[in-house]
Write an enzyme that holds these catalytic residues in place. Sequence first.
Site, PDB file in Angstrom:
ATOM      1  N   ARG A   1      41.738  44.276  35.548  1.00  0.00           N
ATOM      2  CA  ARG A   1      41.115  43.027  35.132  1.00  0.00           C
ATOM      3  C   ARG A   1      40.786  42.235  36.381  1.00  0.00           C
ATOM      4  NH1 ARG A   1      44.112  38.638  31.357  1.00  0.00           N
ATOM      5  NH2 ARG A   1      45.228  38.290  33.301  1.00  0.00           N
TER       6      ARG A   1
ATOM      7  N   THR B   1      37.167  36.741  37.136  1.00  0.00           N
ATOM      8  CA  THR B   1      36.377  36.653  35.897  1.00  0.00           C
ATOM      9  C   THR B   1      37.180  37.054  34.656  1.00  0.00           C
ATOM     10  OG1 THR B   1      35.678  38.960  36.054  1.00  0.00           O
ATOM     11  CG2 THR B   1      34.318  37.323  37.204  1.00  0.00           C
TER      12      THR B   1
ATOM     13  N   ASP C   1      53.367  40.006  35.010  1.00  0.00           N
ATOM     14  CA  ASP C   1      52.406  41.089  35.251  1.00  0.00           C
ATOM     15  C   ASP C   1      53.107  42.432  35.012  1.00  0.00           C
ATOM     16  OD1 ASP C   1      49.639  41.527  37.296  1.00  0.00           O
ATOM     17  OD2 ASP C   1      50.902  43.195  36.651  1.00  0.00           O
TER      18      ASP C   1
ATOM     19  N   ASP D   1      52.877  45.140  37.862  1.00  0.00           N
ATOM     20  CA  ASP D   1      53.699  44.799  39.032  1.00  0.00           C
ATOM     21  C   ASP D   1      55.180  44.970  38.725  1.00  0.00           C
ATOM     22  OD1 ASP D   1      51.577  44.275  40.657  1.00  0.00           O
ATOM     23  OD2 ASP D   1      51.619  42.108  40.369  1.00  0.00           O
TER      24      ASP D   1
HETATM   25  O1  LIG Z   1      43.687  41.816  27.727  1.00  0.00           O
HETATM   26  P1  LIG Z   1      43.246  41.645  29.157  1.00  0.00           P
HETATM   27  O2  LIG Z   1      42.910  40.207  29.464  1.00  0.00           O
HETATM   28  O3  LIG Z   1      42.170  42.581  29.558  1.00  0.00           O
HETATM   29  O4  LIG Z   1      44.536  41.914  30.075  1.00  0.00           O
HETATM   30  C1  LIG Z   1      45.391  42.967  29.872  1.00  0.00           C
HETATM   31  C2  LIG Z   1      45.303  43.957  30.988  1.00  0.00           C
HETATM   32  O5  LIG Z   1      45.815  43.382  32.198  1.00  0.00           O
HETATM   33  C3  LIG Z   1      46.824  44.232  32.732  1.00  0.00           C
HETATM   34  O6  LIG Z   1      46.297  45.160  33.610  1.00  0.00           O
HETATM   35  P2  LIG Z   1      45.890  44.780  35.120  1.00  0.00           P
HETATM   36  O7  LIG Z   1      44.476  44.325  35.194  1.00  0.00           O
HETATM   37  O8  LIG Z   1      46.913  43.840  35.664  1.00  0.00           O
HETATM   38  O9  LIG Z   1      45.939  46.168  35.831  1.00  0.00           O
HETATM   39  P3  LIG Z   1      47.217  47.014  36.267  1.00  0.00           P
HETATM   40  O10 LIG Z   1      47.775  47.640  35.017  1.00  0.00           O
HETATM   41  O11 LIG Z   1      46.665  48.004  37.213  1.00  0.00           O
HETATM   42  O12 LIG Z   1      48.209  46.070  36.911  1.00  0.00           O
HETATM   43  C4  LIG Z   1      47.397  44.897  31.500  1.00  0.00           C
HETATM   44  O13 LIG Z   1      48.147  46.039  31.769  1.00  0.00           O
HETATM   45  C5  LIG Z   1      46.167  45.144  30.671  1.00  0.00           C
HETATM   46  O14 LIG Z   1      45.501  46.348  30.981  1.00  0.00           O
HETATM   47  O1  LIG Z   2      50.324  38.252  30.886  1.00  0.00           O
HETATM   48  C1  LIG Z   2      49.648  39.221  31.301  1.00  0.00           C
HETATM   49  C2  LIG Z   2      48.265  39.315  31.112  1.00  0.00           C
HETATM   50  C3  LIG Z   2      47.599  40.406  31.590  1.00  0.00           C
HETATM   51  N1  LIG Z   2      48.283  41.364  32.243  1.00  0.00           N
HETATM   52  C4  LIG Z   2      49.610  41.291  32.437  1.00  0.00           C
HETATM   53  O2  LIG Z   2      50.207  42.197  33.026  1.00  0.00           O
HETATM   54  N2  LIG Z   2      50.264  40.215  31.976  1.00  0.00           N
HETATM   55 MG   LIG Z   3      48.621  44.188  36.438  1.00  0.00          MG
END
Ligand SMILES: O=P(O)(O)OC[C@H]1O[C@H](OP(=O)(O)OP(=O)(O)O)[C@H](O)[C@@H]1O
Ligand SMILES: O=c1cc[nH]c(=O)[nH]1
Ligand SMILES: [Mg+2]
Length: 209
Positions: free
Chosen positions: A104, A108, A200, A203
């Site tokens: 994400r 944006t 997160d 993370d």
């Molecule tokens: O519903 P949304 O607003 O799209 O957010 C949710 C997304 O955000 C996080 O991923 P992230 O972008 O942090 O990637 P990552 O898993 O690589 O940390 C999570 O694991 C989802 O995939």
């Molecule tokens: O709260 C949140 C939203 C998006 N992605 C995450 O990992 N945590």
């Molecule tokens: Mg993430």
Amino acid sequence: MAKVYVFDHPLIQHKITYIRDKNTGTKEFRELVDEVATLMMFEITRDMALEEVEVETPVAKAKSKILSGKKLGIVPILRAGIGMVDGILNLLPAAKVGHIGLYRDPATLMPVEYYVKLPSDVEERDFILVDPMLATGGSAVAAIDSLKKRGAKNIKFMCLIAAPEGVEAMQMAHPDVDIYIAGLDEKLNEKGYIVPGLGDAGDRLFGTK
Ligand SMILES: O=P(O)(O)OC[C@H]1O[C@H](OP(=O)(O)OP(=O)(O)O)[C@H](O)[C@@H]1O
Ligand SMILES: O=c1cc[nH]c(=O)[nH]1
Ligand SMILES: [Mg+2]
């Protein structure tokens, strides 16, 4: 309209509390996510098709049941979805695993796709898409677009924590995809994080904060 199931099983709720806790470290967080994924999967597979077969026990012949429906594909959204895969495979070791890489954009909040690899027999499988977090819904909606574009038809979505905004976005975009949630939270904050959420997920799973 897609159905939304929020699991109220005491074991799931108990473990979710420790997953939310900011003092839970990476090792325990990972173990808990794995365990909750197994427990959720146990419920989600309740409607799997069965067929009757005959089996010979040491005592007598018996009529008994085995799974008979379509084969399953599990698709984690990278990265954080990976944390739920082993827990699911504990119950369904023969399922094939596809991967959809999305992150994400922090400015944006729009999803950016960087990787897709699915089982070759997409059209013959039912799919369970997994990601711990459903926030704005952008990532899950885009991952389902991607699955459908490649021929997937019967899809379920499983997450640990969801915001109402994400549930609504999913229902608008993919009314055929049922949603399974362990905790339905209050809202998103100005950075698109779920409140109270768990922070997160990627993370916390991989220790990259
Ligand atoms: O519903 P949304 O607003 O799209 O957010 C949710 C997304 O955000 C996080 O991923 P992230 O972008 O942090 O990637 P990552 O898993 O690589 O940390 C999570 O694991 C989802 O995939
Ligand atoms: O709260 C949140 C939203 C998006 N992605 C995450 O990992 N945590
Ligand atoms: Mg993430």
